[in-house]
Scaffold this motif. Sequence first.
Motif, PDB file in Angstrom:
ATOM      1  N   GLU A   1       0.821  -1.213   0.000  1.00 40.76           N
ATOM      2  CA  GLU A   1       0.000   0.000   0.000  1.00 40.76           C
ATOM      3  C   GLU A   1       0.856   1.265   0.000  1.00 40.76           C
ATOM      4  O   GLU A   1       1.780   1.406   0.788  1.00 40.76           O
ATOM      5  N   ILE A   2       0.512   2.145  -0.913  1.00 37.35           N
ATOM      6  CA  ILE A   2       1.161   3.450  -1.038  1.00 37.35           C
ATOM      7  C   ILE A   2       0.119   4.495  -0.682  1.00 37.35           C
ATOM      8  O   ILE A   2      -1.009   4.448  -1.181  1.00 37.35           O
ATOM      9  N   THR A   3       0.490   5.435   0.177  1.00 33.76           N
ATOM     10  CA  THR A   3      -0.375   6.567   0.504  1.00 33.76           C
ATOM     11  C   THR A   3       0.313   7.816  -0.021  1.00 33.76           C
ATOM     12  O   THR A   3       1.467   8.077   0.317  1.00 33.76           O
ATOM     13  N   THR A   4      -0.392   8.561  -0.861  1.00 30.64           N
ATOM     14  CA  THR A   4       0.197   9.771  -1.431  1.00 30.64           C
ATOM     15  C   THR A   4      -0.885  10.790  -1.750  1.00 30.64           C
ATOM     16  O   THR A   4      -2.070  10.447  -1.826  1.00 30.64           O
TER      17      THR A   4
ATOM     18  N   LYS B   1      -4.883   5.814  -0.910  1.00 29.63           N
ATOM     19  CA  LYS B   1      -4.163   4.627  -0.452  1.00 29.63           C
ATOM     20  C   LYS B   1      -4.442   3.566  -1.500  1.00 29.63           C
ATOM     21  O   LYS B   1      -5.608   3.250  -1.771  1.00 29.63           O
TER      22      LYS B   1
ATOM     23  N   SER C   1      -2.744  -0.170  -3.540  1.00 29.23           N
ATOM     24  CA  SER C   1      -1.706  -1.189  -3.698  1.00 29.23           C
ATOM     25  C   SER C   1      -1.952  -1.939  -4.999  1.00 29.23           C
ATOM     26  O   SER C   1      -3.062  -1.947  -5.542  1.00 29.23           O
TER      27      SER C   1
ATOM     28  N   LYS D   1       7.849   2.158  -7.395  1.00 33.34           N
ATOM     29  CA  LYS D   1       7.100   2.998  -6.454  1.00 33.34           C
ATOM     30  C   LYS D   1       7.179   4.466  -6.860  1.00 33.34           C
ATOM     31  O   LYS D   1       6.190   5.202  -6.782  1.00 33.34           O
TER      32      LYS D   1
ATOM     33  N   ILE E   1       3.951   6.810  -7.653  1.00 35.73           N
ATOM     34  CA  ILE E   1       3.701   8.073  -6.939  1.00 35.73           C
ATOM     35  C   ILE E   1       3.667   9.245  -7.920  1.00 35.73           C
ATOM     36  O   ILE E   1       2.808  10.123  -7.822  1.00 35.73           O
TER      37      ILE E   1
END
Length: 140
Positions: A52-55, A64, A66, A88, A92
């Motif tokens: 999970e990436i939060t940006t 959020k 993934s 990643k 982003i």
Amino acid sequence: MSKLWKVTLAILITITLIAAVALVVVLKFTGNEEKKGPTAEEIVASSVDVPEITTNLADGSFIKISFKIQMNNEDAKAEAEQRDFQIKDIIIEQLSQMKPADFNGEQGKTNLKARLKEKINQVMQEGKVDQVYITSFILQ
């Protein structure tokens, strides 16, 4: 029957037999074989999980998300695992240019997956991305 008729008839029969054999061979080897996709095990064996990436998005809201990225072979998977920081970064970068409206409907997510596939393939050397799957998605 004259000799000319016998020769003509023999030639016609021979041509017909050759054509029939050729037709059978062509149908046998180029039949309606469906291309079967990879099995679930093959997909898992050649896939990389992006946790999970939060940006932030372009308008200040955040996401959020993934992914599971299916590579075309296991060598490509190994390379993608080593390039996880680049992958990643690409994710982003792409997300930061988007707004919540860009995710509306199926087409929005499909466009994101296509862009990610294209951008990740630009950095890959040992293989390529076959498919990008979104495995979790929260937009706030």
